[in-house]
Write an enzyme that holds these catalytic residues in place. Structure first.
Site, PDB file in Angstrom:
ATOM      1  N   GLY A 113       0.813  -1.216   0.000  1.00 13.89           N
ATOM      2  CA  GLY A 113       0.000   0.000   0.000  1.00 13.89           C
ATOM      3  C   GLY A 113       0.842   1.259   0.000  1.00 13.89           C
ATOM      4  CE  LYS A 134       7.134   0.850   5.851  1.00 17.45           C
ATOM      5  NZ  LYS A 134       7.498  -0.117   6.909  1.00 17.45           N
ATOM      6  CG  ASP A 146      -1.110   8.897   3.450  1.00 19.81           C
ATOM      7  OD1 ASP A 146      -0.533   7.816   3.636  1.00 19.81           O
ATOM      8  OD2 ASP A 146      -1.025   9.868   4.243  1.00 19.81           O
ATOM      9  NE  ARG A 204      10.648  -2.043   3.022  1.00 21.43           N
ATOM     10  CZ  ARG A 204       9.598  -2.526   3.704  1.00 21.43           C
ATOM     11  NH1 ARG A 204       9.638  -2.575   5.027  1.00 21.43           N
ATOM     12  NH2 ARG A 204       8.536  -2.963   3.068  1.00 21.43           N
ATOM     13  NE  ARG A 211       5.603  -7.748   2.072  1.00 23.49           N
ATOM     14  CZ  ARG A 211       5.909  -6.840   2.977  1.00 23.49           C
ATOM     15  NH1 ARG A 211       5.405  -6.935   4.183  1.00 23.49           N
ATOM     16  NH2 ARG A 211       6.687  -5.818   2.674  1.00 23.49           N
ATOM     17  CG  ASP A 281       0.338  -8.190   6.618  1.00 19.93           C
ATOM     18  OD1 ASP A 281      -0.186  -8.785   7.579  1.00 19.93           O
ATOM     19  OD2 ASP A 281       0.518  -6.955   6.608  1.00 19.93           O
ATOM     20  CG  ASN A 282       3.843  -6.852   8.803  1.00 24.28           C
ATOM     21  OD1 ASN A 282       3.851  -6.406   7.656  1.00 24.28           O
ATOM     22  ND2 ASN A 282       3.184  -6.270   9.779  1.00 24.28           N
ATOM     23  CG  ASP A 291       6.543  -4.561   6.501  1.00 21.58           C
ATOM     24  OD1 ASP A 291       7.405  -4.189   5.670  1.00 21.58           O
ATOM     25  OD2 ASP A 291       5.371  -4.787   6.179  1.00 21.58           O
TER      26      ASP A 291
END
Ligand code: AMP
Ligand code: MG
Length: 539
Positions: A113, A134, A146, A204, A211, A281-282, A291
């Site tokens: 996102g 990121k 956002d 990164r 993931r 997801d992490n 993350d």
């Protein structure tokens, strides 16, 4: 042999090999609109150009992974590229599609996102590094958010990634921290008090950012062809030695993920790291820390501690539960790849091997923290358990405790010392001296007697033991309040503390005379200050 100096020409000479986008199915839509994306591993999307990017810091070691020199990193081109303002011709930018279990519940599509991958580099050592920004603007996976990141969270990710690397903990890396010159509105504690904060972008690096959730999404949607494509891609790219994909190869691959994840948990527990949001997801399929959000470092040893305010009632992701949560997450990954294997029994076996591998790694790690030559179950199980019961009895700084423990004289003569003399090197590790009652001191002294007895069996000198203990028990970690001090300074335009911390954290196991202030226990002012003891996901 020193390498010839590189010029900024290196930036243009980066060798891209964008396997992920070349091999895997793409979202046919290219417009940058939030949506559900089906049957695809990613959506092509470009970073949103920012107003006035300004480099705060870069990591020289991470730059080396891309064969970039200091001159490259200080060039205008570097700041433009790694803020997303400009793309190099061979970059193929995309956001990945993934799902995940958040706090135990299936959350559906999440995806990158606010992360945008720039492509994959093959460096001069033939290593593959995926580059990812990121906070570089919205993607189809931004949902209601956002796509941006603020300085405080970006700085925390930048410093902690590199600190973890130098601690020897598997992690994604951080190349650069860049201010965007724009502000971002955040309601840090979701309490109706938003403020404008400086925006920032971290670049990164990792072999990949795949993931557990990248696999879960396809199984949840019954998109099994794409599931297999992603698994085959992952195996052929990152585990080529396993050979042609087959049910047995998928299983071996899952076993490898279980092993690296178990090892990662052992490392986190060793250094006192709490991830804070161990959603599936992490979880990296490479067993990397990934993350960095509302993570924290244990100050006083409290296995129940979680830095994440969102988790303050459930303590699901507290320090002491991380290995169990990783097991739960691996079980979700097992469910996701089950269609490729078709048998539950070997997957269950792999999960129980995870537990055995973790237990064994944890025992060896604890023995090493205590300076023992090897873990002897009959002697050490109870020795370690009793220590772990004592530590939370009074507020004890975990990092300092193990560091100072190495300094205690353990030779037979020390047995003649008074209890007070014996524990003198430890007095600096307690947060509340008034908690040191007679009963407590006696209990600790009794444990120390037992520890000394145990050490006698190993027959090492105090010097040798100290050296071994200091090689595994860090002196310098990114204490929560230190990161906050660096954030405060950058917000005032002063980047020097970031540089200084980056430098100190490059040698976490060394004494570093003159830098002791960075190894001190948390000052009282930071006990309840937001950002130091409480962190939110709002970043
Ligand atoms: P996290 O648990 O913080 O790693 O994030 C969970 C999901 O929310 C991921 O899909 C992120 O990409 C997404 N996300 C978090 N923050 C933002 C943001 N500011 N804008 C867009 N997506 C975000
Ligand atoms: Mg995430």
């Amino acid at each position: 042999m020193s390498r010839p100096p590189k010029t900024t020409k290196q930036m243009a000479a980066l060798r891209f090999d964008n396997r992920f986008t070349r091999i895997l199915p793409a979202d046919p839509l290219t417009e940058n609109r939030r949506r559900q994306v089906y049957g695809s591993c990613y959506s092509r999307v470009k970073p949103t150009p920012v107003a006035a990017p300004r480099l705060v810091a870069y990591s020289p070691e991470a730059a080396t992974l891309l064969d970039l020199s200091e001159a490259d990193c200080r060039s205008k081109l570097f700041t433009q590229v790694f803020s997303g303002k400009l793309q190099l011709p061979e970059m193929d930018c995309y956001a990945a599609c993934y799902g995940g279990h958040q706090f135990g519940n299936w959350a559906g599509q999440l995806g990158d996102g606010r992360a945008i991958n720039l492509g994959e580099i093959i460096n001069s050592r033939n290593e593959r590094w995926t580059l990812q920004l990121k906070g570089a603007g919205p993607t189809p996976y931004s949902r209601t958010a956002d796509g941006l990141a603020v300085l405080r969270s970006s700085l925390r990710e930048f410093l902690c990634s590199e600190a973890m690397f130098h601690l020897g903990v598997p992690t994604t890396r951080a190349l650069s921290l860049i201010l965007t010159g724009e502000t971002v509105e955040r309601d840090m504690f979701y309490d109706g008090n938003p403020r404008e904060e400086p925006g920032a972008i971290v670049c990164r690096l990792a072999p990949s950012f795949i993931r557990f959730g990248n696999f879960e999404i396809f199984t949840a949607r019954n998109e099994l062809t794409v599931l297999q494509q992603l698994a085959d891609f992952t195996i052929s790219t990152y585990h080529p030695h396993l050979g042609e994909p087959s049910p047995d190869v998928y299983l071996q691959w899952f076993n490898a993920i279980c092993r690296t994840t178990a090892e990662l948990m052992v490392h986190w527990l060793r250094v006192g790291f709490v991830h804070g949001v161990m959603n599936t997801d992490n979880m990296s399929i490479h067993g990397l820390t990934i993350d960095y959000g509302p993570y924290g470092w244990l100050e006083d040893y409290d296995p129940n501690w979680t830095p994440n305010t969102t988790d303050s009632t459930g303590h699901r992701y507290c320090y002491g539960r991380q290995a169990q949560v990783a097991h739960w997450n691996l079980a979700q990954l097992a469910n996701a790849i089950y269609p490729l294997i078709g048998e539950t029994e070997p997957l269950e076996q792999a999960l129980s091997d995870y537990t055995a591998h973790f237990d064994q790694g944890w025992q060896a790690m604890m023995a090493a923290k205590l300076g023992l030559v090897a873990y002897e179950p009959s002697l050490d199980r109870e020795l370690i358990q009793e220590l772990l019961r004592i530590l939370p009895e009074v507020e004890t700084d975990m990092t300092l405790f193990f560091r100072q423990l190495a300094l205690l004289p353990m030779n037979p003569l020390a047995a003649a010392m008074t209890k007070e003399e014996q524990i003198a090197p430890l007095t600096s590790v307690f947060y509340r001296p008034e908690q040191l009652t007679h009963a407590y001191t006696n209990r600790l002294a009794a444990w120390l007697d037992r520890y000394r007895e145990r050490l006698r069996k190993d027959n090492q000198s105090d010097e040798v033991r100290l050296k071994r203990m200091h090689a595994i028990n860090p002196k310098y970690v990114l204490r929560n309040y230190l990161a906050q001090l660096a954030i405060d300074k950058v917000e005032q335009g002063d980047f020097s503390l970031v540089e200084e911390l980056l430098e100190v954290l490059r040698h976490p196991y060394d004494e570093q005379p003159g830098k002791e202030r960075f190894a001190e226990k948390r000052p009282e002012w930071a006990r309840n200050r937001p950002g130091c003891s409480m962190l939110s996901c709002s970043s």
